[in-house]
Design an enzyme around this catalytic site. Structure first.
Site, PDB file in Angstrom:
ATOM      1  N   LYS A 101      54.732  54.761  78.517  1.00 16.83           N
ATOM      2  CA  LYS A 101      54.166  54.074  79.683  1.00 16.83           C
ATOM      3  C   LYS A 101      54.840  52.742  79.996  1.00 16.83           C
ATOM      4  O   LYS A 101      54.917  52.323  81.145  1.00 16.83           O
ATOM      5  CB  LYS A 101      52.667  53.884  79.491  1.00 16.83           C
ATOM      6  CG  LYS A 101      51.929  55.212  79.470  1.00 16.83           C
ATOM      7  CD  LYS A 101      50.615  55.138  80.203  1.00 16.83           C
ATOM      8  CE  LYS A 101      50.056  56.520  80.478  1.00 16.83           C
ATOM      9  NZ  LYS A 101      49.686  57.258  79.259  1.00 16.83           N
ATOM     10  N   GLU A 123      44.700  50.765  86.658  1.00 19.31           N
ATOM     11  CA  GLU A 123      43.624  51.645  86.198  1.00 19.31           C
ATOM     12  C   GLU A 123      44.038  52.158  84.828  1.00 19.31           C
ATOM     13  O   GLU A 123      45.232  52.202  84.527  1.00 19.31           O
ATOM     14  CB  GLU A 123      43.437  52.821  87.158  1.00 19.31           C
ATOM     15  CG  GLU A 123      44.382  54.013  86.938  1.00 19.31           C
ATOM     16  CD  GLU A 123      45.852  53.706  87.250  1.00 19.31           C
ATOM     17  OE1 GLU A 123      46.117  52.736  87.985  1.00 19.31           O
ATOM     18  OE2 GLU A 123      46.733  54.435  86.732  1.00 19.31           O
ATOM     19  N   SER A 390      55.684  61.945  73.659  1.00 20.64           N
ATOM     20  CA  SER A 390      55.380  60.851  74.595  1.00 20.64           C
ATOM     21  C   SER A 390      54.746  59.628  73.946  1.00 20.64           C
ATOM     22  O   SER A 390      54.870  58.523  74.464  1.00 20.64           O
ATOM     23  CB  SER A 390      54.488  61.369  75.724  1.00 20.64           C
ATOM     24  OG  SER A 390      53.339  62.017  75.203  1.00 20.64           O
TER      25      SER A 390
HETATM   26  C1  LIG Z   1      49.131  58.533  79.290  1.00 18.41           C
HETATM   27  C2  LIG Z   1      49.796  59.428  78.351  1.00 18.41           C
HETATM   28  C3  LIG Z   1      50.158  60.750  78.721  1.00 18.41           C
HETATM   29  C4  LIG Z   1      49.791  61.364  80.034  1.00 18.41           C
HETATM   30  O1  LIG Z   1      50.325  60.741  81.166  1.00 18.41           O
HETATM   31  P1  LIG Z   1      51.548  61.362  81.946  1.00 18.41           P
HETATM   32  O2  LIG Z   1      51.626  60.544  83.187  1.00 18.41           O
HETATM   33  O3  LIG Z   1      51.226  62.791  82.214  1.00 18.41           O
HETATM   34  O4  LIG Z   1      52.742  61.228  81.082  1.00 18.41           O
HETATM   35  C5  LIG Z   1      50.858  61.522  77.806  1.00 18.41           C
HETATM   36  N1  LIG Z   1      51.164  61.049  76.580  1.00 18.41           N
HETATM   37  C6  LIG Z   1      50.830  59.799  76.187  1.00 18.41           C
HETATM   38  C7  LIG Z   1      51.198  59.360  74.818  1.00 18.41           C
HETATM   39  C8  LIG Z   1      50.138  58.950  77.054  1.00 18.41           C
HETATM   40  O5  LIG Z   1      49.804  57.722  76.648  1.00 18.41           O
END
Ligand SMILES: *Cc1c(COP(=O)(O)O)cnc(C)c1O
Length: 409
Positions: A101, A123, A390
């Site tokens: 993020k 948000e 992610s």
């Molecule tokens: C917020 C988040 C997501 C989901 O958000 P996307 O916009 O779909 O990437 C996925 N993985 C992690 C670790 C997150 O913090």
């Protein structure tokens, strides 16, 4: 609904069009008050986009503050055990603040500076985007207000405390389902009221144009690095990409640089929660309909009257009834296969990754890991899959511990 013949799309880099449309999706569905602010943002971004010094500043922050490039790691033990394709993890969990993020909040903070706004709002669902925004606000000395559903404030106490330590004001939102979609509505309301002083940092590839485009462009660093790293390691492109899809920012970030590489298969994994047939899931691409949510047209979860439905996923970051418009387009033209993992499957992926690789993934990312484990079985050892890891799982330990059947031995 196939609105476009797949063979018609020659160059995915042409999207969105100048009105922010990805096929029939995207666009700008907002009040007059916000129109002017969005047009200004679009103008500023178009200038920035063409300016190498903007990308230089972005890159400097990614290197020196975030710690990029993140590694592309060969998960050898998992791959060997399966005996199918080689699995590689793109380690977004190693970024400062623990997820992808921050790539986006760094980019948008640079834009906020360019438009001269000293107050930023955001948000947040699980709190990861709120933390990434509060982090940048602290670093740049900006006032920061984060809207968060009241239920999420309770469920994610540590992230709330983290944001407050960083100097942000966290506003619990008590309307509606008291979760992410209500927080997003409330942030939009704040923006309408304070648009002259305030920059709105949207946390995923959703919202009105130009947000889905600019968030994608900031996250695209993930795929650019992964492509170069995979070529260096293996001398070829990967055979497949896998990423989880909430709003879709980490997924589009990995996918974008590969969209024109026809031979690379691409899979987006939605959270099917307790199972699609139970209705308790967060899979608008698999089981939704086209409508308007948070300023753009896209697939979303709604009933026959257009009321947004309650969603469920064990992972708070995937618990969103909509999805970024570019994903809706990529589904329509059949470039990306959207598949699903249940809570149970994600927990299986979580345990496997932790035990076999010594990496505790976020529950969101665990959906991608779980799907990749199945996909690898259907492929050959000379083939490879890049999975977007992610985020890291520290924030989810509490959820996993509470979940029945988890062995902590
Ligand atoms: C917020 C988040 C997501 C989901 O958000 P996307 O916009 O779909 O990437 C996925 N993985 C992690 C670790 C997150 O913090």
């Amino acid at each position: 609904m196939n609105t476009q013949n797949p063979t018609e799309v020659k160059d995915f880099a042409q999207y969105p069009d100048t009105n922010g449309h990805f096929g029939v999706h995207g666009g700008r569905f907002v009040s007059e008050t916000l129109m002017a602010a969005l047009e200004e943002l679009e103008r500023i971004y178009n200038t920035a986009k063409a300016d190498p010094s903007f990308w230089q500043a972005f890159q400097d922050d990614l290197v020196n503050y975030v710690g990029r490039p993140t590694p592309l790691y060969h998960a050898k033990r998992l791959s060997d055990e399966i005996g199918g394709a080689q699995i590689y993890f793109k380690r977004e969990d190693l970024n400062h603040t623990g997820a992808h993020k921050v790539n986006n909040t760094i980019g948008q903070a640079l834009l906020a500076k360019m438009v001269g706004k000293k107050r930023i709002i955001a948000e947040t669902g699980a709190g990861q985007h709120g933390v990434a925004t509060a982090t940048i606000a602290a670093r740049l000395g900006l006032e920061c207000v984060v809207y968060m559903g009241a239920d999420d404030v309770e469920r994610q106490a540590m992230n709330v405390y983290r944001m407050r330590l960083l100097g942000a004001t966290v506003v619990p939102v008590t309307s509606g389902s008291r979760t992410l979609k209500d927080a997003m509505n409330e942030a939009m309301r704040d923006w309408v009221t304070n648009v002259d002083t305030t920059y709105y940092v949207i946390g995923t590839v959703a919202g009105p144009h130009p947000y889905p485009m600019l968030v994608r462009d900031f996250q695209a660093i993930i795929g650019k690095e992964a492509k170069r790293q995979h070529l260096q390691k293996t001398g070829k492109l990967p055979d497949a990409l896998v990423a989880c899809v909430g709003g879709g920012s980490n997924a589009i970030g990995l996918f974008y640089d590969f969209l024109n590489d026809e031979m690379v298969k691409i899979y987006g994994v939605e959270a099917t929660g307790y199972g699609l047939d139970t209705g308790l899931h967060s899979a608008p691409l698999a089981a939704g309909r086209v409508g308007v949510l948070h300023g753009n047209r896209t697939y979303l979860m709604a009933d026959d009257d257009g009321q947004i439905l309650a969603t469920h996923s064990i992972s708070a970051g995937l618990d969103y009834p909509g999805v970024g418009p570019e994903h809706s387009f990529l589904k329509d033209v059949d470039r990306v296969q959207y598949v699903g993992c249940t809570d149970e499957q994600a927990l299986h992926g979580f345990r496997e990754c932790t035990r076999k690789e010594g990496i505790i993934p976020a529950l969101e990312s665990s959906h991608a890991v779980a799907y990749a484990l199945e996909l690898a079985k259907t492929m050959q050892p000379h083939q490879s899959i890049i999975v977007n890891l992610s985020g890291r799982g520290d924030k989810d330990l509490h959820t996993v511990m509470q979940h029945e059947g988890m062995q902590i031995d």
